[in-house]
Design a protein around this motif. Structure first.
Motif, PDB file in Angstrom:
ATOM      1  N   SER A  20       0.827  -1.207   0.000  1.00  0.00           N
ATOM      2  CA  SER A  20       0.000   0.000   0.000  1.00  0.00           C
ATOM      3  C   SER A  20       0.861   1.256   0.000  1.00  0.00           C
ATOM      4  N   ASP A  44      -6.320   1.192   0.536  1.00  0.00           N
ATOM      5  CA  ASP A  44      -7.098   0.482   1.556  1.00  0.00           C
ATOM      6  C   ASP A  44      -8.142   1.452   2.065  1.00  0.00           C
ATOM      7  N   THR A  55      -5.847  -6.056   3.392  1.00  0.00           N
ATOM      8  CA  THR A  55      -6.487  -5.453   2.249  1.00  0.00           C
ATOM      9  C   THR A  55      -7.558  -6.400   1.745  1.00  0.00           C
TER      10      THR A  55
HETATM   11 MG    MG Z   1      -2.028  -2.817   2.361  1.00  0.00          MG
END
Ligand code: MG
Ligand code: GDP
Length: 566
Positions: A20, A44, A55
């Motif tokens: 992420s 997310d 996630t």
């Molecule tokens: Mg993530």
């Protein structure tokens, strides 16, 4: 941009290795998302996910990137990192030509990462190894690169050293995406074939479908059909994900987009299904589509019986929103979301797998609900689903993990050292033994260092019996469970206020003890004739019993609780 300047890629990474963070940096560096409009970790977007670091939702984002004075369009398709989503991951991978393999260079390759790399290789993806977190003092990018070469057999001489957090190596990654990943094939003239890799439910517009156009062209307003569900619609709105939805009139082979067509049910447009034109149909749907075959069930009850309609409503909405509802390892997330977002207080029963019962009369009955198990006289044998699990672990935790697997009726298959320090252990065990807390146990017994991957192997006969729970002599059907004979330890004790089995209970049946103490607190008399001692059943039992008794019957009404098995 011309199709030769399109790149479709995804990121393969183990949870916490920085997917992420890297995705956010790519969006920032390409100016796709301005820093100030960036919430923490754009991809997310559910609070719960962020809190738990899982996630769940797949997302996609289109980026503009200029390379040697030419504009490129880079589509990032996100993949879920959790062990339960290998089918969804495989469909996301099938929508791409390349993948970034992100590995934390202070850790190493994990089981799910490996499994996903193999999926990517099967899909002929170009894989770019990225060694992340090089800013950490404990980072050993060259050791990890060597590990990737040994374990995956992937050339790591041109692996990119990066720190997603510090923004080091991001431009190199963007350049590598352009240089090393091939553009999509130009098949815009063929009949339309688009691959669905995700969908979600929007309260106003119905199901929004995310897809990659593999062949052909989709125009706004086209009449389309989903080949597996055979449902047809008009594509009222189509567009790209930038990452917010931006309407366009046409999407060509190679492009990634979304469509909205007033679709009322996610079941009409399943992940992996092929979209084609209603009139100019392709004769061949895209490979890899799988019907969802749920193998685990779990009962869900509102504590307050008046909340049943609300629960049904909430579940419908959640299902439409979230394909993860079917994922049993996320049962507690589902429960938490229902409680948080819909203000319900819920009891869940221990998850149960689907059994196949061979009856005396020759019939085979599928049984997902233990209370529907045919009577002992009618059944000849019971088969249960088995899974093969592969665990990757530092060698210090081999013992505890083998013990865990053996405890769960696991049959040892093989062990390999993938490097000097890390081993891969394979067991076959009943799915029923894996649902619930196996994953948590694996994590806690290995101090968080081990990882796992599993696959279904088939049904096999086991020596199973049904455990009923009777309250006031009445069988409480939702509390019934199916357990293995060897796991049932016959206990006979009648509880009064001065029982003398305290020592035994404290040592081995701590949880049962707590249950009973709690039951005593409610002034109940309990006779326990037999019990399954596996933690998850006992836990569920503790939790449910107290709740059921107090909510359903009112504590004053219950004068005995009695458990027996046949
Ligand atoms: Mg993530
Ligand atoms: P994901 O689970 O793969 O999406 O991982 P995240 O992007 O959420 O990152 C997990 C944790 O690692 C977070 O606390 C990040 O801040 C941290 N992290 C990610 N990349 C780096 C990095 O390059 N260096 C350091 N030191 N930490 C990082």
């Amino acid at each position: 941009v011309p199709i030769s300047n399109i790149r479709n890629f995804c990121i393969i990474a183990h949870i916490d290795h920085g997917k992420s963070t890297l995705a956010d940096k790519l969006l920032q560096m390409t100016g796709t998302v301005q820093k100030r409009e960036m919430k923490e970790q754009f991809l997310d977007n559910m609070d719960l996910e962020r809190e738990r670091g899982i996630t769940i939702k797949l997302q996609a984002a289109r980026m503009r990137f200029v390379y040697e004075n030419e504009p490129y369009c880079l589509n990032l398709i996100d993949t879920p990192g959790h062990v339960d989503f290998s089918y969804e991951v495989s469909r996301s991978l099938a929508a791409c030509e390349g993948a970034l393999l992100v590995v934390d260079s202070s850790q190493g390759v994990e089981a799910q990462t490996l499994a996903n790399v193999y999926l990517a290789l099967e899909n002929n993806l170009e894989i770019i190894p990225v060694l992340n977190k090089i800013d950490l003092p404990g980072a050993e990018p060259s050791r990890v690169a060597q590990e990737i070469e040994e374990v995956v057999g992937l050339d790591c001489s041109n692996a990119i050293h990066c720190s997603a957090k510090e923004g080091i190596g991001i431009t190199e990654i963007l350049n590598a995406i352009v240089q090393r990943i091939s553009p999509p094939h130009d098949t815009a003239e063929r009949p339309l074939r688009a691959l669905i890799f995700d969908s979600y439910y929007d309260a106003y517009r119905g199901v929004i479908v995310y897809f990659r156009v593999i062949d052909g062209t989709m125009k706004k307003g086209d009449r389309i059909i989903f080949m597996a569900s055979e449902k047809d619609y008009f594509a009222d709105e189509i567009g790209v994900l930038s990452p917010s939805q931006l309407q366009v009139d046409e999407l060509y082979a190679g492009e990634v987009g979304y469509l909205s067509a007033s679709i009322r049910s996610v079941a009409d447009a399943r992940v992996g299904d092929t979209i084609t034109h209603y009139s100019r149909r392709t004769d061949q749907s895209l490979p890899g589509y799988k019907e969802a075959t749920p193998m685990v069930f779990c009962g869900l009850f509102p504590v307050d019986a008046d909340q049943f309609p609300e629960l049904r409503d909430a579940l419908e909405k959640l299902q439409l929103n979230d394909a993860a509802l079917k994922a049993f390892l996320h049962m507690e997330i589902v429960q938490e979301r229902l409680e948080r977002e819909y203000n319900l207080t819920l009891i869940t029963t221990a998850p149960s797998v689907v059994y196949q019962v061979n009856c005396v009369n020759g019939d085979t009955v599928e049984c997902s609900n233990p209370s529907l198990l045919p009577e002992p006289g009618q059944r000849r044998s019971i088969e249960e689903p088995f899974v093969k699990i592969e665990m990757l672990t530092p060698k210090d935790y081999i013992g505890p993990l083998m013990e865990l697997s053996q405890d769960r009726r696991g049959e040892f298959k093989e062990m390999k050292f993938i490097t000097e320090n890390r081993a891969s252990i394979t067991y076959e065990l009943p799915l029923a033994e894996m649902v619930g807390d196996f994953f948590d146990q694996l994590k806690s017994r290995s101090k968080g260092y081990a990882s796992m991957e599993y696959s279904f192997v088939g049904y096999k006969e086991s020596d199973l019996i049904k455990l009923d729970i009777l309250i006031n002599g009445d069988c409480v059907e939702p509390l019934a469970t199916i357990v293995h004979k060897d796991k049932v330890i016959l206990l006979f004790f009648t509880l009064d206020h001065h029982f003398n089995h305290k020592k035994v209970l404290k040592r081995k049946y701590n949880l049962i003890f707590n249950t009973l103490v709690a039951v005593i607190k409610w002034n109940l008399m309990v006779e326990l004739y037999s019990s399954d001692v596996r933690d998850f059943i006992v836990c569920a039992f503790t939790f449910m019993l107290i709740n059921m008794l107090t909510s359903k019957f009112g504590s004053s009404l219950v004068d005995s609780c009695h458990i027996e098995f046949h």
